[in-house]
Design a protein around this motif. Structure first.
Motif, short mmCIF file in Angstrom:
data_model
loop_
_atom_site.label_atom_id
_atom_site.label_comp_id
_atom_site.label_asym_id
_atom_site.label_seq_id
_atom_site.Cartn_x
_atom_site.Cartn_y
_atom_site.Cartn_z
N ILE A 67 40.58 33.91 38.34
CA ILE A 67 40.22 34.51 36.64
C ILE A 67 39.50 35.90 37.28
O ILE A 67 39.11 36.73 37.60
CB ILE A 67 40.76 33.94 35.80
N PHE B 140 40.09 29.35 28.03
CA PHE B 140 41.42 30.22 28.03
C PHE B 140 41.39 31.37 28.12
O PHE B 140 40.62 32.44 28.28
CB PHE B 140 42.37 29.04 27.63
N GLU B 141 41.02 31.45 26.27
CA GLU B 141 41.00 32.77 25.56
C GLU B 141 39.80 33.50 25.98
O GLU B 141 40.57 34.87 25.93
CB GLU B 141 41.03 32.60 23.89
N ALA B 143 38.38 33.77 28.86
CA ALA B 143 39.00 34.38 30.07
C ALA B 143 40.23 35.40 29.53
O ALA B 143 40.18 36.64 30.76
CB ALA B 143 39.67 33.23 30.96
N SER B 144 40.85 35.17 28.92
CA SER B 144 41.90 36.29 28.99
C SER B 144 40.97 37.73 28.51
O SER B 144 41.23 38.68 28.80
CB SER B 144 43.07 36.43 28.04
N LEU B 147 38.80 39.50 31.60
CA LEU B 147 40.16 40.39 32.57
C LEU B 147 40.37 41.52 31.73
O LEU B 147 40.19 42.90 32.31
CB LEU B 147 41.44 39.16 32.29
N LEU B 148 40.12 41.42 30.70
CA LEU B 148 40.37 42.97 29.53
C LEU B 148 39.65 43.71 30.16
O LEU B 148 39.61 44.58 30.11
CB LEU B 148 40.88 42.34 28.26
#
Lengths: 100, 179
Positions: A67, B140-141, B143-144, B147-148
């Motif tokens: 990621i 996990f959150e 990481a999102s 990315l955004l």
């Protein structure tokens, strides 16, 4: 296959990536070398996860590395394009505006 | 036996294509041989019982990151005087030193190993670990969010604010105004 076989492949990949980062004078090559280095680290994570199969923490760490590599590639390519339109060059040596 | 053959095949594929992309003169050929390296890595993941990771590798690296790199290659001009003896010398020293140090450290180390066995398919387990609150949900959150933010930032950085040919004129005009 034993763990050490995977570690040898990982070290070889890391060394190739390091040589690519150091030897090439083109920012795209530097990015490609960085991807190889991250892949070598990922291979280590997954190989050690197979030796300690109590949980899947190694594979999940590898997913986080992927990621972050995607985010890094997007940002780095944007910077390369911006640099190319500013100084008409993508050699790392030419980006010395802030030295003056 | 089959696993061993697959390991040797994919390891040779990974390292061979990586060497090609290190030594090839043409930038586009180097990027395409990186595709072989990434696919070989995905095969190595399969031999390590990591099927979800192998799939992710093909999707994100071969499909996404390599495509980004190719676009970067097409939109920039490769530099003419690419090789210099000094750089190659530094690279050989660095790479050789790292290889020797790693081999020396690896030779005398006994790695820890645990009991049990990885599940035959890891997809469901990885999904459950990601959604369990005391395991990986917060990361996990985050990481999102990362990315955004990275993608929005990349769009902002790469946006062209002035025509390419007028860059120097614009810089000079700015400096003249400052003086």
């Amino acid at each position: 296959m034993p763990l050490s076989a995977y570690l040898v492949v990982s070290v070889a990949l890391f060394v190739i990536g390091l040589a690519m980062v150091a030897a090439r004078r083109n920012l795209i090559y530097v990015l490609m070398g960085l991807e190889l280095i991250l892949n070598a680290a990922n291979l280590n994570f997954v190989a050690f996860n197979r030796e300690n199969p109590g949980d899947l923490d190694g594979q999940i760490a590898a997913i986080f590395v992927i990621i972050l590599a995607a985010a890094e590639a997007a940002i780095a390519l944007a910077i390369v394009l911006n640099l190319n339109s500013r100084i008409q060059s993508i050699r790392p040596d030419d980006a010395d505006t802030m030295k003056d | 036996m089959g696993i061993q053959l697959a390991f040797y095949f994919f390891a040779a594929m990974t390292l061979g294509f990586a060497l090609v992309s290190l030594f090839h003169k043409n930038v586009v050929h180097s990027a395409f041989s990186l595709l072989g390296t990434l696919l070989g890595m995905s095969g190595l993941y399969v031999t390590l019982n990591a099927d979800f990771l192998a799939m992710t590798q093909v999707l994100i690296y071969a499909g996404g990151i390599l495509m980004l790199l190719l676009f970067g290659l097409m939109l920039t001009k490769p530099s003419e005087t690419e090789r210099s003896l000094k750089r190659i010398f530094v690279a050989v020293i660095l790479a050789g030193g790292t290889a020797v140090l790693s081999a020396y450290k690896m030779a005398g180390t006994v790695w820890s190993s645990g009991d049990g066995e990885l599940p035959a398919s890891t997809v469901k387990e990885i999904g459950l670990e990601f959604l369990r609150f005391d395991e990986w949900l917060i990361a996990f959150e985050f990481a999102s969010i990362v990315l955004l933010a990275a993608l929005v930032g990349a769009v902002h950085i790469a946006r062209r604010r002035f025509p390419i040919d007028d860059t120097n004129a614009l810089l000079k005009a700015e400096q003249g105004g400052a003086n």
